[in-house]
Design an enzyme around this catalytic site. Sequence first.
Site, PDB file in Angstrom:
ATOM      1  N   LYS A 247       0.826  -1.212   0.000  1.00 26.29           N
ATOM      2  CA  LYS A 247       0.000   0.000   0.000  1.00 26.29           C
ATOM      3  C   LYS A 247       0.863   1.266   0.000  1.00 26.29           C
ATOM      4  CE  LYS A 247      -1.588   2.114   3.650  1.00 26.29           C
ATOM      5  NZ  LYS A 247      -1.263   3.403   4.338  1.00 26.29           N
ATOM      6  N   ASN A 248       1.873   1.306   0.852  1.00 28.49           N
ATOM      7  CA  ASN A 248       2.647   2.550   0.962  1.00 28.49           C
ATOM      8  C   ASN A 248       3.590   2.776  -0.222  1.00 28.49           C
ATOM      9  OD1 ASN A 248       1.292   3.289   3.223  1.00 28.49           O
ATOM     10  ND2 ASN A 248       2.885   2.702   4.679  1.00 28.49           N
TER      11      ASN A 248
ATOM     12  N   CYS B 286      -3.692   8.603   9.307  1.00 23.12           N
ATOM     13  CA  CYS B 286      -3.917   8.149  10.680  1.00 23.12           C
ATOM     14  C   CYS B 286      -3.370   9.172  11.674  1.00 23.12           C
ATOM     15  CB  CYS B 286      -3.235   6.808  10.905  1.00 23.12           C
ATOM     16  SG  CYS B 286      -4.045   5.459  10.043  1.00 23.12           S
TER      17      CYS B 286
ATOM     18  N   ARG C 118       1.572  15.589  12.692  1.00 21.28           N
ATOM     19  CA  ARG C 118       2.394  14.961  11.656  1.00 21.28           C
ATOM     20  C   ARG C 118       2.966  16.103  10.808  1.00 21.28           C
ATOM     21  NH1 ARG C 118      -0.487   9.514   9.340  1.00 21.28           N
ATOM     22  NH2 ARG C 118       1.532   9.357   8.284  1.00 21.28           N
TER      23      ARG C 118
ATOM     24  N   ASP D 157       4.956   0.458  11.692  1.00 24.02           N
ATOM     25  CA  ASP D 157       3.642   0.007  11.217  1.00 24.02           C
ATOM     26  C   ASP D 157       3.336  -1.434  11.614  1.00 24.02           C
ATOM     27  OD1 ASP D 157       3.276   2.487  10.142  1.00 24.02           O
ATOM     28  OD2 ASP D 157       3.800   1.918   8.095  1.00 24.02           O
TER      29      ASP D 157
ATOM     30  N   ARG E 280      -8.476   0.623   4.820  1.00 23.96           N
ATOM     31  CA  ARG E 280      -7.565   1.524   4.109  1.00 23.96           C
ATOM     32  C   ARG E 280      -6.320   0.792   3.641  1.00 23.96           C
ATOM     33  NH1 ARG E 280      -6.566   6.903   7.402  1.00 23.96           N
ATOM     34  NH2 ARG E 280      -5.085   6.996   5.717  1.00 23.96           N
TER      35      ARG E 280
HETATM   36  N1  EPU Z   1       8.544  14.142  10.438  1.00 25.55           N
HETATM   37  C1  EPU Z   1       8.968  15.417  10.685  1.00 25.55           C
HETATM   38  N2  EPU Z   1       8.917  16.326   9.667  1.00 25.55           N
HETATM   39  C2  EPU Z   1       8.470  15.999   8.439  1.00 25.55           C
HETATM   40  C3  EPU Z   1       8.034  14.695   8.192  1.00 25.55           C
HETATM   41  C4  EPU Z   1       8.083  13.777   9.219  1.00 25.55           C
HETATM   42  O1  EPU Z   1       9.378  15.747  11.794  1.00 25.55           O
HETATM   43  O2  EPU Z   1       8.455  16.876   7.568  1.00 25.55           O
HETATM   44  C5  EPU Z   1       8.623  13.142  11.526  1.00 25.55           C
HETATM   45  C6  EPU Z   1       7.270  12.569  11.896  1.00 25.55           C
HETATM   46  O3  EPU Z   1       6.627  13.350  12.849  1.00 25.55           O
HETATM   47  C7  EPU Z   1       7.643  11.200  12.415  1.00 25.55           C
HETATM   48  C8  EPU Z   1       8.862  10.824  11.589  1.00 25.55           C
HETATM   49  O4  EPU Z   1       9.349  12.041  11.042  1.00 25.55           O
HETATM   50  O5  EPU Z   1       8.019  11.276  13.746  1.00 25.55           O
HETATM   51  C9  EPU Z   1       8.621   9.874  10.462  1.00 25.55           C
HETATM   52  O6  EPU Z   1       7.547  10.330   9.624  1.00 25.55           O
HETATM   53  P1  EPU Z   1       7.462   9.925   8.100  1.00 25.55           P
HETATM   54  O7  EPU Z   1       7.501  11.161   7.294  1.00 25.55           O
HETATM   55  O8  EPU Z   1       8.477   8.879   7.812  1.00 25.55           O
HETATM   56  O9  EPU Z   1       6.018   9.289   8.010  1.00 25.55           O
HETATM   57  P2  EPU Z   1       4.937   9.485   6.855  1.00 25.55           P
HETATM   58  O10 EPU Z   1       5.622   9.598   5.553  1.00 25.55           O
HETATM   59  O11 EPU Z   1       3.983  10.519   7.268  1.00 25.55           O
HETATM   60  C10 EPU Z   1       4.776   6.966   6.250  1.00 25.55           C
HETATM   61  C11 EPU Z   1       3.693   5.927   6.172  1.00 25.55           C
HETATM   62  C12 EPU Z   1       3.235   5.571   7.577  1.00 25.55           C
HETATM   63  C13 EPU Z   1       4.437   5.108   8.394  1.00 25.55           C
HETATM   64  C14 EPU Z   1       5.562   6.127   8.359  1.00 25.55           C
HETATM   65  C15 EPU Z   1       6.848   5.648   9.003  1.00 25.55           C
HETATM   66  C16 EPU Z   1       2.616   6.368   4.081  1.00 25.55           C
HETATM   67  C17 EPU Z   1       1.443   6.901   3.355  1.00 25.55           C
HETATM   68  N3  EPU Z   1       2.580   6.455   5.401  1.00 25.55           N
HETATM   69  O12 EPU Z   1       4.196   8.091   6.892  1.00 25.55           O
HETATM   70  O13 EPU Z   1       2.362   4.488   7.403  1.00 25.55           O
HETATM   71  O14 EPU Z   1       4.050   4.913   9.729  1.00 25.55           O
HETATM   72  O15 EPU Z   1       5.886   6.454   6.982  1.00 25.55           O
HETATM   73  O16 EPU Z   1       7.299   4.488   8.408  1.00 25.55           O
HETATM   74  O17 EPU Z   1       3.557   5.873   3.474  1.00 25.55           O
HETATM   75  C18 EPU Z   1       0.549   3.085   7.924  1.00 25.55           C
HETATM   76  O18 EPU Z   1       0.719   2.517   6.833  1.00 25.55           O
HETATM   77  O19 EPU Z   1      -0.182   2.624   8.832  1.00 25.55           O
HETATM   78  C19 EPU Z   1       1.251   4.324   8.186  1.00 25.55           C
HETATM   79  C20 EPU Z   1       0.864   5.178   9.106  1.00 25.55           C
END
Ligand code: EPU
Length: 425
Positions: free
Chosen positions: A22-23, A117, A123, A307, A399
Site C-alpha cells: 500500500k505505501n 492516521c 504529523r 507500522d 484503508r
Molecule cells: N517528520 C517530521 N517532519 C516531516 C516529516 C516527518 O518531523 O516533515 C517526523 C514525523 O513526525 C515522524 C517521523 O518524522 O516522527 C517519520 O515520519 P514519516 O515522514 O516517515 O512518516 P509518513 O511519511 O507521514 C509513512 C507511512 C506511515 C508510516 C511512516 C513511518 C505512508 C502513506 N505512510 O508516513 O504508514 O508509519 O511512513 O514508516 O507511506 C501506515 O501505513 O499505517 C502508516 C501510518
Amino acid sequence: MDKYVIRGGNPLFGEVNISGAKNAAVAILPAALLADGVCVIENVPMVSDILTELEIFRELGVRADVTAPNTVEIDAGRLKSFRATSQLNQKLRASYYLLGTFLGRFGRAEVSMPGGCNFGGVRPIDQHIKGFEALGADVSVADGLISADGTGRMHNAQIYFDGVTVGGTINVMLAAVMTPGLTVMENVAREPHIVDLANFLNHMGAEVMGAGTDTIKIRGVSNLHGCSYSIIPDQIEAGTYLAATVATGGRVTIKNVIPKHLEAICGKLSEMGADITEKDDSVCITKTGRILPTSVRAMPYPGFPTDMQPQLAAVMTLADGESVISDEVWDTRFKYASAFTAMGAKIDVLPRSAKITGVRSLNGACVEACDLRAGAAMVIAGLAAQGQTEITNIHYIERGYENIVSKLRSLGADITLVSDKKQRR
Ligand code: EPU
C-alpha cells in the site's frame, strides 16, 4: 456501521497470498502523473486509500482505470492543473504527494492539507517544505492549503534531512526527477517502498541513484515516458499475518513476499518462539506452545517497522512474561492500549513506550479501531481471544488490508464482516 465479528480461538493453518504494498502504491500512482504516456501498474492493492487516490486523480481530469484485477492504467496527458483541493485529500496522507508531482511537472503546486492516521500527535511536513525550498520553490501554508511556487526557478540542490522521513523523501524525489541538474538528498528513508518508487521512476526514464542507502542522487531529466511496472509485496500485510499466526498458534505459509523485507519482523517473532523458514518468495511460520516475551524499539528501515508495532503488541499481550515496546518514529502510537485492556490485557502506557505483561488468555470484547494498524492489531487480539470480539470503525482497517476477511477465513479464522444492511462473508 460495518463491523468485524470474530469468534476467537481457532489456530490459523494454510497459505495466504500477500497483496502489493500500500505505501509503495500510494507513492507510485502519483509518480505516474509525471509521465507523458500511459503507465500500466500491476499488483496494486485494491484498498480504500488507493481507490480514494484514483478518485482524486479523476477529479483532476486524469484517466485512472482499473483495467484488470489489481492493475491500474494511468494517463495524465490531459492534466493541466497544478491545483488539487478536493475534499478527498483529507481522507489519506499520500494526497500530499501531489505537491512533489506538480512541482516536478509544472514547477508549481497548490494542494490542500492531507489526512491520514492520527497517532495522538502532529504529523509535521517541515522536511518536505525544506526540500521544496532547496529546489527553488517559495512555500507557504495557509487556510489548509500548501502552496509551492518555483515557476522558472526550480534548480538542483543538496538537501540534508534533519530526520528520516518516508513522506519527505518521496515528495522531494517526485519534485527533483524533472528538475534540471544533480540533486543530492542525504539522510533519506531507506524503506523498500522508497526503492520501489525509485525503480518505477527509472522505468519512466528518470535517473535516480542510491535508493535504499541514506543518500539518493537524482539527475533531472526533461521528460518521462509511460511504462509497465509491478509493485512490491506489502511487508506490513505479510507481517500482520505472521503475527496473527503466532498469536493464535498454527502453521501458515505467507506467499508472494520478499523475505529480505521481513527480516526485522521475522527476527522478533523468532525471539518470541516462532519457527520460521524462508524460501525465495515465501515464508512459513509455525507456532505451538507459549509465547516468549521480548522487547522492541520501532525505528526506520531496516529497523523494526513502526507500522508493525501495534500487531506485535497484540502478540505480546499473550506472552509468558513482561514485554516492552517503544516507538522512535511515532512516540505516542499506543492508542490501541485501551482496546487491549478491555480484552483483558495488562498494558501500561509510559512516555514513549508501553509495558505489556502477558496474560494466559484474552477475552472477546466490543472495541473500536482507532487507526489502520491498531485496527489490525485488534483483529489479531480478537482471533486469539476466547469468545466473541466485535470491531467497529473498520474503515480504518480497509484503508490498508485487501480482502482481510476472506484471507483470514481461508486460514480457518471465524471472522465475518457484518454491515448494517446485510451480512456478508
Ligand atoms: N517528520 C517530521 N517532519 C516531516 C516529516 C516527518 O518531523 O516533515 C517526523 C514525523 O513526525 C515522524 C517521523 O518524522 O516522527 C517519520 O515520519 P514519516 O515522514 O516517515 O512518516 P509518513 O511519511 O507521514 C509513512 C507511512 C506511515 C508510516 C511512516 C513511518 C505512508 C502513506 N505512510 O508516513 O504508514 O508509519 O511512513 O514508516 O507511506 C501506515 O501505513 O499505517 C502508516 C501510518
